[in-house]
Motif scaffolding. Structure first.
Motif, PDB file in Angstrom:
ATOM      1  N   ALA A   1       0.831  -1.206   0.000  1.00 28.77           N
ATOM      2  CA  ALA A   1       0.000   0.000   0.000  1.00 28.77           C
ATOM      3  C   ALA A   1       0.868   1.259   0.000  1.00 28.77           C
ATOM      4  O   ALA A   1       1.865   1.325   0.703  1.00 28.77           O
ATOM      5  N   PRO A   2       0.492   2.261  -0.794  1.00 31.48           N
ATOM      6  CA  PRO A   2       1.267   3.511  -0.843  1.00 31.48           C
ATOM      7  C   PRO A   2       0.910   4.416   0.338  1.00 31.48           C
ATOM      8  O   PRO A   2      -0.185   4.944   0.414  1.00 31.48           O
ATOM      9  N   TYR A   3       1.832   4.563   1.260  1.00 31.87           N
ATOM     10  CA  TYR A   3       1.613   5.416   2.411  1.00 31.87           C
ATOM     11  C   TYR A   3       2.417   6.703   2.239  1.00 31.87           C
ATOM     12  O   TYR A   3       3.408   6.727   1.516  1.00 31.87           O
ATOM     13  N   PRO A   4       2.034   7.785   2.933  1.00 29.98           N
ATOM     14  CA  PRO A   4       2.740   9.070   2.769  1.00 29.98           C
ATOM     15  C   PRO A   4       4.192   9.030   3.261  1.00 29.98           C
ATOM     16  O   PRO A   4       5.018   9.810   2.800  1.00 29.98           O
ATOM     17  N   ILE A   5       4.495   8.152   4.202  1.00 31.32           N
ATOM     18  CA  ILE A   5       5.863   7.938   4.681  1.00 31.32           C
ATOM     19  C   ILE A   5       6.037   6.431   4.880  1.00 31.32           C
ATOM     20  O   ILE A   5       5.044   5.707   4.980  1.00 31.32           O
ATOM     21  N   PRO A   6       7.272   5.941   4.956  1.00 31.62           N
ATOM     22  CA  PRO A   6       7.462   4.498   5.170  1.00 31.62           C
ATOM     23  C   PRO A   6       6.806   4.010   6.461  1.00 31.62           C
ATOM     24  O   PRO A   6       6.821   4.700   7.487  1.00 31.62           O
ATOM     25  N   VAL A   7       6.237   2.815   6.388  1.00 30.98           N
ATOM     26  CA  VAL A   7       5.573   2.175   7.520  1.00 30.98           C
ATOM     27  C   VAL A   7       6.314   0.882   7.820  1.00 30.98           C
ATOM     28  O   VAL A   7       6.525   0.059   6.929  1.00 30.98           O
ATOM     29  N   HIS A   8       6.702   0.716   9.071  1.00 27.56           N
ATOM     30  CA  HIS A   8       7.407  -0.494   9.507  1.00 27.56           C
ATOM     31  C   HIS A   8       6.583  -1.135  10.617  1.00 27.56           C
ATOM     32  O   HIS A   8       6.301  -0.496  11.636  1.00 27.56           O
ATOM     33  N   TYR A   9       6.217  -2.386  10.420  1.00 27.50           N
ATOM     34  CA  TYR A   9       5.315  -3.065  11.337  1.00 27.50           C
ATOM     35  C   TYR A   9       6.047  -3.636  12.541  1.00 27.50           C
ATOM     36  O   TYR A   9       7.265  -3.844  12.513  1.00 27.50           O
ATOM     37  N   LYS A  10       5.304  -3.890  13.596  1.00 29.71           N
ATOM     38  CA  LYS A  10       5.859  -4.453  14.833  1.00 29.71           C
ATOM     39  C   LYS A  10       6.664  -5.712  14.493  1.00 29.71           C
ATOM     40  O   LYS A  10       6.216  -6.553  13.737  1.00 29.71           O
ATOM     41  N   GLY A  11       7.855  -5.790  15.050  1.00 31.39           N
ATOM     42  CA  GLY A  11       8.717  -6.935  14.788  1.00 31.39           C
ATOM     43  C   GLY A  11       9.761  -6.688  13.715  1.00 31.39           C
ATOM     44  O   GLY A  11      10.739  -7.417  13.618  1.00 31.39           O
ATOM     45  N   GLU A  12       9.543  -5.678  12.884  1.00 29.46           N
ATOM     46  CA  GLU A  12      10.539  -5.321  11.870  1.00 29.46           C
ATOM     47  C   GLU A  12      11.611  -4.455  12.529  1.00 29.46           C
ATOM     48  O   GLU A  12      11.315  -3.685  13.439  1.00 29.46           O
ATOM     49  N   THR A  13      12.840  -4.575  12.057  1.00 28.79           N
ATOM     50  CA  THR A  13      13.911  -3.758  12.622  1.00 28.79           C
ATOM     51  C   THR A  13      14.399  -2.749  11.591  1.00 28.79           C
ATOM     52  O   THR A  13      14.455  -3.041  10.400  1.00 28.79           O
ATOM     53  N   LEU A  14      14.717  -1.571  12.082  1.00 31.87           N
ATOM     54  CA  LEU A  14      15.295  -0.524  11.237  1.00 31.87           C
ATOM     55  C   LEU A  14      16.803  -0.531  11.429  1.00 31.87           C
ATOM     56  O   LEU A  14      17.280  -0.606  12.563  1.00 31.87           O
ATOM     57  N   THR A  15      17.547  -0.429  10.341  1.00 30.90           N
ATOM     58  CA  THR A  15      19.005  -0.371  10.452  1.00 30.90           C
ATOM     59  C   THR A  15      19.500   1.064  10.570  1.00 30.90           C
ATOM     60  O   THR A  15      20.591   1.289  11.074  1.00 30.90           O
ATOM     61  N   GLU A  16      18.711   2.020  10.115  1.00 34.14           N
ATOM     62  CA  GLU A  16      19.091   3.427  10.184  1.00 34.14           C
ATOM     63  C   GLU A  16      18.810   3.978  11.583  1.00 34.14           C
ATOM     64  O   GLU A  16      17.826   3.613  12.202  1.00 34.14           O
TER      65      GLU A  16
END
Length: 111
Positions: A8-23
């Motif tokens: 789905a195209p969201y206005p900003i990136p969406v990261h769901y619970k359990g996903e990790t961000l490297t930045e």
């Protein structure tokens, strides 16, 4: 539990619970949307909702869930967020109430 689609195209990136961000990022604040309504419990929930509201409440199908997550991402964007993380969606029904809650953290990426 219904899976949340990633396309789905969201206005900003969406990261769901359990996903990790490297930045690296800085949390701005918790953002959430929710709705709770009374459950009369004397008939089937679906029939009661259709009669009272003319439609099922938000969150009962994939399209509605994506709309709620879009609205959550837009709320985070307006706070200056670059992304929303730890997004979680809960749908509940009990003898007194039914409703949903979608939440996540608005974050700003740091360099």
């Amino acid at each position: 539990m219904l899976p949340i689609r990633q396309q789905a195209p969201y206005p900003i990136p969406v990261h769901y619970k359990g996903e990790t961000l490297t930045e690296p990022y800085r949390i701005i604040e918790l953002v959430e949307l929710s709705d709770t309504r009374p459950n009369t419990g004397n008939r089937g929930l679906r029939e009661d909702l259709l009669e009272k509201y003319g439609q099922m409440p938000k969150g009962y199908n994939m399209t509605e869930k994506e709309i709620l997550i879009y609205q959550l991402a837009e709320k985070a964007r307006k706070l200056g967020a670059d992304a929303v993380i730890d997004v979680d969606y809960t749908l509940f029904v009990n003898t007194q109430y039914y409703g949903y809650k979608v939440s996540g953290y608005a974050v700003k990426m740091v360099n």
